[in-house]
Design a protein around this motif. Structure first.
Motif, PDB file in Angstrom:
ATOM      1  N   ALA A   1      -3.327  -3.226  -9.126  1.00 30.51           N
ATOM      2  CA  ALA A   1      -4.404  -2.467  -8.497  1.00 30.51           C
ATOM      3  C   ALA A   1      -5.136  -3.327  -7.482  1.00 30.51           C
ATOM      4  O   ALA A   1      -5.415  -2.894  -6.358  1.00 30.51           O
ATOM      5  CB  ALA A   1      -5.374  -1.959  -9.563  1.00 30.51           C
ATOM      6  N   GLY A   2      -5.447  -4.560  -7.851  1.00 30.05           N
ATOM      7  CA  GLY A   2      -6.127  -5.457  -6.921  1.00 30.05           C
ATOM      8  C   GLY A   2      -5.295  -5.755  -5.688  1.00 30.05           C
ATOM      9  O   GLY A   2      -5.836  -5.911  -4.589  1.00 30.05           O
ATOM     10  N   ALA A   3      -3.971  -5.826  -5.868  1.00 34.35           N
ATOM     11  CA  ALA A   3      -3.088  -6.106  -4.738  1.00 34.35           C
ATOM     12  C   ALA A   3      -2.942  -4.929  -3.794  1.00 34.35           C
ATOM     13  O   ALA A   3      -2.431  -5.076  -2.689  1.00 34.35           O
ATOM     14  CB  ALA A   3      -1.700  -6.520  -5.247  1.00 34.35           C
ATOM     15  N   GLY A   4      -3.351  -3.742  -4.244  1.00 33.22           N
ATOM     16  CA  GLY A   4      -3.287  -2.578  -3.379  1.00 33.22           C
ATOM     17  C   GLY A   4      -2.005  -1.789  -3.472  1.00 33.22           C
ATOM     18  O   GLY A   4      -1.648  -1.084  -2.516  1.00 33.22           O
ATOM     19  N   ILE A   5      -1.287  -1.887  -4.615  1.00 36.54           N
ATOM     20  CA  ILE A   5      -0.119  -1.019  -4.793  1.00 36.54           C
ATOM     21  C   ILE A   5      -0.601   0.428  -4.691  1.00 36.54           C
ATOM     22  O   ILE A   5      -1.470   0.872  -5.455  1.00 36.54           O
ATOM     23  CB  ILE A   5       0.536  -1.266  -6.166  1.00 36.54           C
ATOM     24  N   GLY A   6      -0.034   1.165  -3.763  1.00 40.82           N
ATOM     25  CA  GLY A   6      -0.599   2.466  -3.421  1.00 40.82           C
ATOM     26  C   GLY A   6      -0.615   3.477  -4.537  1.00 40.82           C
ATOM     27  O   GLY A   6      -1.541   4.278  -4.652  1.00 40.82           O
ATOM     28  N   ARG A   7       0.421   3.437  -5.411  1.00 38.15           N
ATOM     29  CA  ARG A   7       0.503   4.421  -6.487  1.00 38.15           C
ATOM     30  C   ARG A   7       1.008   3.735  -7.744  1.00 38.15           C
ATOM     31  O   ARG A   7       2.051   3.065  -7.722  1.00 38.15           O
ATOM     32  CB  ARG A   7       1.445   5.561  -6.103  1.00 38.15           C
ATOM     33  N   LEU A   8       0.271   3.896  -8.826  1.00 37.37           N
ATOM     34  CA  LEU A   8       0.666   3.372 -10.124  1.00 37.37           C
ATOM     35  C   LEU A   8       0.869   4.532 -11.090  1.00 37.37           C
ATOM     36  O   LEU A   8       0.003   5.395 -11.221  1.00 37.37           O
ATOM     37  CB  LEU A   8      -0.408   2.441 -10.696  1.00 37.37           C
ATOM     38  N   THR A   9       2.002   4.547 -11.765  1.00 32.07           N
ATOM     39  CA  THR A   9       2.231   5.464 -12.867  1.00 32.07           C
ATOM     40  C   THR A   9       2.214   4.631 -14.141  1.00 32.07           C
ATOM     41  O   THR A   9       2.997   3.694 -14.279  1.00 32.07           O
ATOM     42  CB  THR A   9       3.574   6.194 -12.727  1.00 32.07           C
ATOM     43  N   ILE A  10       1.314   4.962 -15.072  1.00 36.47           N
ATOM     44  CA  ILE A  10       1.110   4.170 -16.280  1.00 36.47           C
ATOM     45  C   ILE A  10       1.554   5.006 -17.476  1.00 36.47           C
ATOM     46  O   ILE A  10       1.007   6.082 -17.731  1.00 36.47           O
ATOM     47  CB  ILE A  10      -0.369   3.761 -16.418  1.00 36.47           C
ATOM     48  N   ILE A  11       2.555   4.508 -18.209  1.00 34.55           N
ATOM     49  CA  ILE A  11       3.182   5.266 -19.288  1.00 34.55           C
ATOM     50  C   ILE A  11       2.884   4.587 -20.622  1.00 34.55           C
ATOM     51  O   ILE A  11       3.292   3.449 -20.859  1.00 34.55           O
ATOM     52  CB  ILE A  11       4.709   5.353 -19.080  1.00 34.55           C
ATOM     53  N   ASP A  12       2.156   5.279 -21.490  1.00 39.28           N
ATOM     54  CA  ASP A  12       1.836   4.742 -22.812  1.00 39.28           C
ATOM     55  C   ASP A  12       1.236   5.876 -23.638  1.00 39.28           C
ATOM     56  O   ASP A  12       0.344   6.580 -23.167  1.00 39.28           O
ATOM     57  CB  ASP A  12       0.844   3.577 -22.711  1.00 39.28           C
ATOM     58  N   ASP A  13       1.703   6.036 -24.877  1.00 39.90           N
ATOM     59  CA  ASP A  13       1.167   7.098 -25.737  1.00 39.90           C
ATOM     60  C   ASP A  13       0.218   6.560 -26.794  1.00 39.90           C
ATOM     61  O   ASP A  13      -0.244   7.307 -27.659  1.00 39.90           O
ATOM     62  CB  ASP A  13       2.305   7.867 -26.403  1.00 39.90           C
ATOM     63  N   ASP A  14      -0.118   5.266 -26.724  1.00 37.45           N
ATOM     64  CA  ASP A  14      -0.948   4.630 -27.741  1.00 37.45           C
ATOM     65  C   ASP A  14      -2.433   4.781 -27.411  1.00 37.45           C
ATOM     66  O   ASP A  14      -2.817   5.110 -26.283  1.00 37.45           O
ATOM     67  CB  ASP A  14      -0.590   3.147 -27.829  1.00 37.45           C
TER      68      ASP A  14
ATOM     69  N   SER B   1       0.811  -1.218   0.000  1.00 40.77           N
ATOM     70  CA  SER B   1       0.000   0.000   0.000  1.00 40.77           C
ATOM     71  C   SER B   1       0.842   1.266   0.000  1.00 40.77           C
ATOM     72  O   SER B   1       0.361   2.333  -0.415  1.00 40.77           O
ATOM     73  CB  SER B   1      -0.944  -0.009   1.207  1.00 40.77           C
ATOM     74  N   ALA B   2       2.082   1.161   0.444  1.00 45.21           N
ATOM     75  CA  ALA B   2       2.964   2.326   0.467  1.00 45.21           C
ATOM     76  C   ALA B   2       3.836   2.429  -0.782  1.00 45.21           C
ATOM     77  O   ALA B   2       4.553   3.418  -0.952  1.00 45.21           O
ATOM     78  CB  ALA B   2       3.872   2.262   1.697  1.00 45.21           C
ATOM     79  N   ALA B   3       3.750   1.446  -1.676  1.00 47.22           N
ATOM     80  CA  ALA B   3       4.680   1.367  -2.798  1.00 47.22           C
ATOM     81  C   ALA B   3       4.209   2.189  -3.993  1.00 47.22           C
ATOM     82  O   ALA B   3       3.019   2.405  -4.208  1.00 47.22           O
ATOM     83  CB  ALA B   3       4.867  -0.083  -3.225  1.00 47.22           C
ATOM     84  N   HIS B   4       5.198   2.584  -4.796  1.00 47.98           N
ATOM     85  CA  HIS B   4       4.957   3.267  -6.071  1.00 47.98           C
ATOM     86  C   HIS B   4       5.593   2.424  -7.163  1.00 47.98           C
ATOM     87  O   HIS B   4       6.791   2.150  -7.141  1.00 47.98           O
ATOM     88  CB  HIS B   4       5.582   4.659  -6.055  1.00 47.98           C
ATOM     89  N   VAL B   5       4.784   1.988  -8.126  1.00 46.97           N
ATOM     90  CA  VAL B   5       5.261   1.188  -9.251  1.00 46.97           C
ATOM     91  C   VAL B   5       4.955   1.932 -10.547  1.00 46.97           C
ATOM     92  O   VAL B   5       3.837   2.419 -10.746  1.00 46.97           O
ATOM     93  CB  VAL B   5       4.597  -0.204  -9.272  1.00 46.97           C
ATOM     94  N   ALA B   6       5.951   2.008 -11.424  1.00 44.45           N
ATOM     95  CA  ALA B   6       5.760   2.572 -12.759  1.00 44.45           C
ATOM     96  C   ALA B   6       5.624   1.434 -13.758  1.00 44.45           C
ATOM     97  O   ALA B   6       6.453   0.517 -13.778  1.00 44.45           O
ATOM     98  CB  ALA B   6       6.929   3.473 -13.135  1.00 44.45           C
ATOM     99  N   VAL B   7       4.579   1.478 -14.573  1.00 44.96           N
ATOM    100  CA  VAL B   7       4.315   0.451 -15.589  1.00 44.96           C
ATOM    101  C   VAL B   7       4.520   1.086 -16.961  1.00 44.96           C
ATOM    102  O   VAL B   7       3.816   2.027 -17.329  1.00 44.96           O
ATOM    103  CB  VAL B   7       2.885  -0.103 -15.467  1.00 44.96           C
ATOM    104  N   VAL B   8       5.483   0.575 -17.706  1.00 50.26           N
ATOM    105  CA  VAL B   8       5.777   1.083 -19.039  1.00 50.26           C
ATOM    106  C   VAL B   8       5.085   0.169 -20.047  1.00 50.26           C
ATOM    107  O   VAL B   8       5.466  -0.984 -20.231  1.00 50.26           O
ATOM    108  CB  VAL B   8       7.287   1.125 -19.306  1.00 50.26           C
ATOM    109  N   GLY B   9       4.047   0.681 -20.680  1.00 55.66           N
ATOM    110  CA  GLY B   9       3.268  -0.095 -21.629  1.00 55.66           C
ATOM    111  C   GLY B   9       1.968  -0.576 -21.014  1.00 55.66           C
ATOM    112  O   GLY B   9       1.992  -1.306 -20.025  1.00 55.66           O
ATOM    113  N   ALA B  10       0.850  -0.169 -21.594  1.00 53.30           N
ATOM    114  CA  ALA B  10      -0.467  -0.566 -21.095  1.00 53.30           C
ATOM    115  C   ALA B  10      -1.183  -1.422 -22.128  1.00 53.30           C
ATOM    116  O   ALA B  10      -2.390  -1.323 -22.304  1.00 53.30           O
ATOM    117  CB  ALA B  10      -1.301   0.663 -20.748  1.00 53.30           C
ATOM    118  N   GLY B  11      -0.402  -2.276 -22.803  1.00 56.07           N
ATOM    119  CA  GLY B  11      -0.947  -3.145 -23.829  1.00 56.07           C
ATOM    120  C   GLY B  11      -1.165  -4.553 -23.325  1.00 56.07           C
ATOM    121  O   GLY B  11      -1.681  -4.768 -22.232  1.00 56.07           O
ATOM    122  N   GLY B  12      -0.745  -5.543 -24.138  1.00 58.63           N
ATOM    123  CA  GLY B  12      -1.018  -6.932 -23.802  1.00 58.63           C
ATOM    124  C   GLY B  12      -0.477  -7.359 -22.458  1.00 58.63           C
ATOM    125  O   GLY B  12      -1.184  -8.003 -21.672  1.00 58.63           O
ATOM    126  N   LEU B  13       0.777  -7.037 -22.160  1.00 61.09           N
ATOM    127  CA  LEU B  13       1.361  -7.371 -20.860  1.00 61.09           C
ATOM    128  C   LEU B  13       0.955  -6.374 -19.785  1.00 61.09           C
ATOM    129  O   LEU B  13       0.686  -6.754 -18.647  1.00 61.09           O
ATOM    130  CB  LEU B  13       2.887  -7.437 -20.977  1.00 61.09           C
TER     131      LEU B  13
END
Length: 246
Positions: free
Chosen positions: A50-63, A29-41
């Motif tokens: 999100a279901g696990a409760g990662i406190g902050r998600l940064t999602i990077i994708d220009d598609d 809940s205190a963690a920050h994870v950056a996800v590069v690519g919001a496609g198939g993987l």
């Protein structure tokens, strides 16, 4: 930071789980994870983080979302066609779990933007289909001492590994980095995009979930991460094998 009553109810299965417990869930809940690519993987990664409760998600994708994405990128719907993947994925994550915060970065990650877009998360997950992006992200993570979970797909198989060359083994040597596994860029003819060769629709879900597990176990502190190991899964046989690299 103690979990709220709402979080304790939401994450009850984690809290009673040996080797995760309340302390592990607090770390998630205190963690920050950056996800590069919001496609198939990235789609299954985002859903399970999100279901696990990662406190902050940064999602990077220009598609943007296309109809051909919907068969395997199952966090998107027909009504989302033409919309930003990063923004739609962020809305999906917060609708699934209002306890977290998700931020969309609708920009192309390249040499001029990578350091700014990645920021300083606790962990990065890379799941694009661009080898140049993979090498670039790996370099930024290496320079900033950020652990990196990376996945890749073929038509019927996929792979997962974890890079943390800033950490050392028991013998004092560093864990291998991206360059040890991929010393040279592959020939584009040997790794054509899925638009040309196809990909079985369930494969990104299987491999993306494995990637999410690597992130969750790294942060929560259970199990053994795939450091110096490449897990390869075959959708043809249902088998996985793990190969070491140095």
């Amino acid at each position: 930071m103690a979990l709220t009553p709402g979080q304790s109810a939401r994450y009850a299965r984690h809290i009673v789980l040996k080797d995760v417990g309340g302390a592990g869930q607090q770390r998630l809940s205190a963690a920050h994870v950056a996800v590069v690519g919001a496609g198939g993987l990235g789609a299954p990664v985002i859903a399970y983080l999100a279901g696990a409760g990662i406190g902050r998600l940064t999602i990077i994708d220009d598609d943007t979302i296309a109809v051909s994405n919907l068969g395997r990128q199952v966090i998107y719907r027909d009504a989302d066609i033409g919309q930003s993947k990063a923004e739609t994925a962020a809305r999906f994550a917060m609708a699934l779990n209002p306890e977290i915060a998700a931020f969309a970065r609708v920009e192309r990650l390249d040499e001029g933007t990578a350091e700014r877009l990645l920021g300083a998360p606790d962990l990065v997950i890379e799941g694009t289909d661009s080898f140049a992006a993979k090498r670039l992200v790996a370099g930024v993570c290496r320079d900033r001492s950020i652990p990196l979970v990376m996945g890749a797909l073929g038509p019927f198989d996929g792979s997962v590994t974890v890079f943390a060359p800033h950490l050392r083994r028991e013998d004092g040597t560093p864990w291998p980095g991206f360059e040890r596994l991929y010393p040279a860029d592959p020939n584009p003819e040997d790794s054509p995009p899925c638009e040309l060769v196809g990909v079985v629709n369930v494969l990104p879900g299987v491999v993306g979930t494995m990637m999410a597990n690597e992130a969750v176990k790294w942060i929560a502190g259970y199990g053994t991460p795939l450091l110096g190991k490449l897990l390869v899964y075959s959708a043809r046989t249902g088998e996985s094998r793990i190969m070491g690299y140095r």
